[in-house]
Scaffold this motif. Structure first.
Motif, PDB file in Angstrom:
ATOM      1  N   LEU A   1      -7.947   2.776   8.083  1.00  0.00           N
ATOM      2  CA  LEU A   1      -7.328   4.083   8.289  1.00  0.00           C
ATOM      3  C   LEU A   1      -8.382   5.147   8.603  1.00  0.00           C
ATOM      4  O   LEU A   1      -9.553   4.997   8.231  1.00  0.00           O
ATOM      5  N   PRO A   2      -7.990   6.236   9.271  1.00  0.00           N
ATOM      6  CA  PRO A   2      -8.946   7.299   9.595  1.00  0.00           C
ATOM      7  C   PRO A   2      -9.552   7.904   8.340  1.00  0.00           C
ATOM      8  O   PRO A   2      -8.903   7.988   7.290  1.00  0.00           O
ATOM      9  N   THR A   3     -10.786   8.357   8.459  1.00  0.00           N
ATOM     10  CA  THR A   3     -11.453   9.038   7.341  1.00  0.00           C
ATOM     11  C   THR A   3     -11.426  10.549   7.522  1.00  0.00           C
ATOM     12  O   THR A   3     -11.976  11.269   6.692  1.00  0.00           O
TER      13      THR A   3
ATOM     14  N   GLN B   1      -6.381  13.650  10.840  1.00  0.00           N
ATOM     15  CA  GLN B   1      -5.994  12.484  11.628  1.00  0.00           C
ATOM     16  C   GLN B   1      -5.189  11.504  10.789  1.00  0.00           C
ATOM     17  O   GLN B   1      -4.210  10.919  11.265  1.00  0.00           O
ATOM     18  N   LEU B   2      -5.600  11.335   9.538  1.00  0.00           N
ATOM     19  CA  LEU B   2      -4.877  10.440   8.642  1.00  0.00           C
ATOM     20  C   LEU B   2      -3.467  10.952   8.388  1.00  0.00           C
ATOM     21  O   LEU B   2      -2.491  10.179   8.401  1.00  0.00           O
TER      22      LEU B   2
ATOM     23  N   GLN C   1      -1.292  10.278  11.346  1.00  0.00           N
ATOM     24  CA  GLN C   1      -0.903   8.869  11.433  1.00  0.00           C
ATOM     25  C   GLN C   1       0.198   8.549  10.433  1.00  0.00           C
ATOM     26  O   GLN C   1       1.135   7.814  10.745  1.00  0.00           O
ATOM     27  N   LEU C   2       0.112   9.111   9.240  1.00  0.00           N
ATOM     28  CA  LEU C   2       1.156   8.905   8.239  1.00  0.00           C
ATOM     29  C   LEU C   2       2.498   9.459   8.712  1.00  0.00           C
ATOM     30  O   LEU C   2       3.537   8.811   8.577  1.00  0.00           O
TER      31      LEU C   2
ATOM     32  N   VAL D   1     -12.050   6.473   2.893  1.00  0.00           N
ATOM     33  CA  VAL D   1     -10.611   6.585   3.117  1.00  0.00           C
ATOM     34  C   VAL D   1      -9.942   7.241   1.910  1.00  0.00           C
ATOM     35  O   VAL D   1      -9.019   8.041   2.054  1.00  0.00           O
TER      36      VAL D   1
ATOM     37  N   ALA E   1     -10.231  10.920   2.146  1.00  0.00           N
ATOM     38  CA  ALA E   1      -9.327  11.448   3.163  1.00  0.00           C
ATOM     39  C   ALA E   1      -7.885  11.440   2.683  1.00  0.00           C
ATOM     40  O   ALA E   1      -7.115  12.364   2.964  1.00  0.00           O
ATOM     41  N   LEU E   2      -7.500  10.408   1.953  1.00  0.00           N
ATOM     42  CA  LEU E   2      -6.138  10.324   1.429  1.00  0.00           C
ATOM     43  C   LEU E   2      -5.853  11.464   0.447  1.00  0.00           C
ATOM     44  O   LEU E   2      -4.753  12.030   0.441  1.00  0.00           O
TER      45      LEU E   2
ATOM     46  N   ALA F   1      -5.408  14.535   2.580  1.00  0.00           N
ATOM     47  CA  ALA F   1      -4.188  14.429   3.384  1.00  0.00           C
ATOM     48  C   ALA F   1      -2.958  14.671   2.521  1.00  0.00           C
ATOM     49  O   ALA F   1      -1.998  15.321   2.952  1.00  0.00           O
TER      50      ALA F   1
END
Length: 343
Positions: free
Chosen positions: A185-187, A191-192, A195-196, A236, A239-240, A243
């Motif tokens: 998944l994107p970091t 972007q993450l 995508q979600l 990741v 980033a999560l 996000a």
């Protein structure tokens, strides 16, 4: 658990349908449901469509034990001048610092034939306080193991999430996440998040109407699922965290406690009639656990997009202040189901 694919699909459809019915009822100004949704909090790879309860290794940190919340350090010097910067005290600043801390950790080596191990405390969901250990396949193609005294004989095999059987899932994704999938998944948090939110949800909604609010809640649920069941490499994981805080309808609070009494910064969202907090260590960014509170009333989110606070249901959690909570005690990548992390 004879066929995990059918179980997960049916559960996801059921939860989404219940959510849609609540939305229709709210729009019609009908009384909101007061009962708790039956999340699979004690089941392996528990999957709920909106923010299902699941289990994670602490923020992608793979070691013998989850780091206890360390004492806050002194002011942090800047790399350029060495001038101390004040420690953040606002929720957004605390989460940002925690996310950067976990993202800076080295990524563990994880082969597809290995397993993600997690040991945690579970408290609530009509079960006594207990420890639960799980070993889930890195690539989703090997049978894992769950050891939980509240499940049948206390030990059960978790069937492979992916299979070559006709009609079974053949590739991983947000609906069937694996560590191997999450590692790609994107970091970048934005972007993450994109995508979600852009992910194909046709299987999840089973033909029902998809609304922006429902899509946001499913995205939050996917992040919760990853942290609690699958884990994520450090970059990741950071980033999560960020996000999750960007999803409309979520907020960040400076202080929440897990089932072991450890305090951290939390990203808070709602699923149905539950307020859910994903709790992270303020200094290391390690995922500590979660806390759920059943709300007696769940008013709409305000114009600022923050989730409602509502009023905890009478007797919630037998006076504990929550209905369900977890605390990750240890985690790691191991070679075989049943192994403990080395070191």
């Amino acid at each position: 658990m004879n066929n995990p694919h059918e179980t997960l699909s049916a559960d996801r459809r059921r939860l989404l349908r219940e959510h849609l019915m609540r939305e229709i009822a709210m729009d019609a100004k009908a009384p909101r449901p007061r009962r708790r949704l039956v999340w699979l909090v004690a089941a392996p790879l528990a999957v709920g469509a909106l923010a299902a309860v699941t289990l994670v290794v602490p923020g992608g940190h793979h070691g013998a034990t989850a780091p206890a919340a360390p004492a806050s350090s002194a002011a942090t010097p800047t790399p350029a001048t060495g001038t101390p910067l004040p420690e953040p005290t606002d929720p957004a600043g605390l989460l940002s610092r925690a996310a950067k801390a976990v993202a800076s950790r080295p990524a563990p080596a994880a082969g597809n034939a290995q397993f993600v191990y997690s040991r945690e405390i579970q408290d609530g969901a009509r079960q006594p306080v207990h420890e639960r250990s799980s070993w889930l396949s890195v690539d989703g193609r090997s049978e894992g193991l769950i050891v939980d005294p509240t499940m049948g004989d206390g030990r059960t095999t978790w069937h492979a999430a992916l299979s070559d059987r006709p009609g079974a899932h053949r590739s991983a994704g947000f609906d069937v996440p694996t560590y191997e999938f999450v590692s790609r998944l994107p970091t970048d948090p934005q972007q993450l998040l994109q995508q979600l939110l852009a992910a194909d949800r046709s299987n999840a909604v089973a033909g029902m109407q998809m609304t922006p609010k429902l899509r946001n809640q499913i995205a939050f649920g996917d992040i919760q699922m990853i942290f609690q069941n699958v884990s994520a490499p450090p970059a990741v994981a950071g980033a999560l965290m960020q996000a999750a805080a960007k999803i409309p309808g979520t907020s960040v609070v400076a202080d929440e406690a897990d089932a072991n009494g450890r305090h951290g910064v939390a990203v808070v969202g709602t699923n149905g009639t539950m307020r859910v907090s994903l709790i992270f260590d303020k200094d290391t960014g390690a995922f500590l656990g979660l806390r759920e509170v059943l709300l007696a009333d769940l008013p709409p989110a305000g114009p600022d997009g923050l989730p409602p606070t509502g009023t905890p249901s009478p007797g919630a959690g037998n006076g504990k202040g929550y209905d369900y909570a977890t605390a990750v005690l240890a985690s790691g990548i191991v070679d075989h189901a049943g192994d403990s992390p080395k070191g």
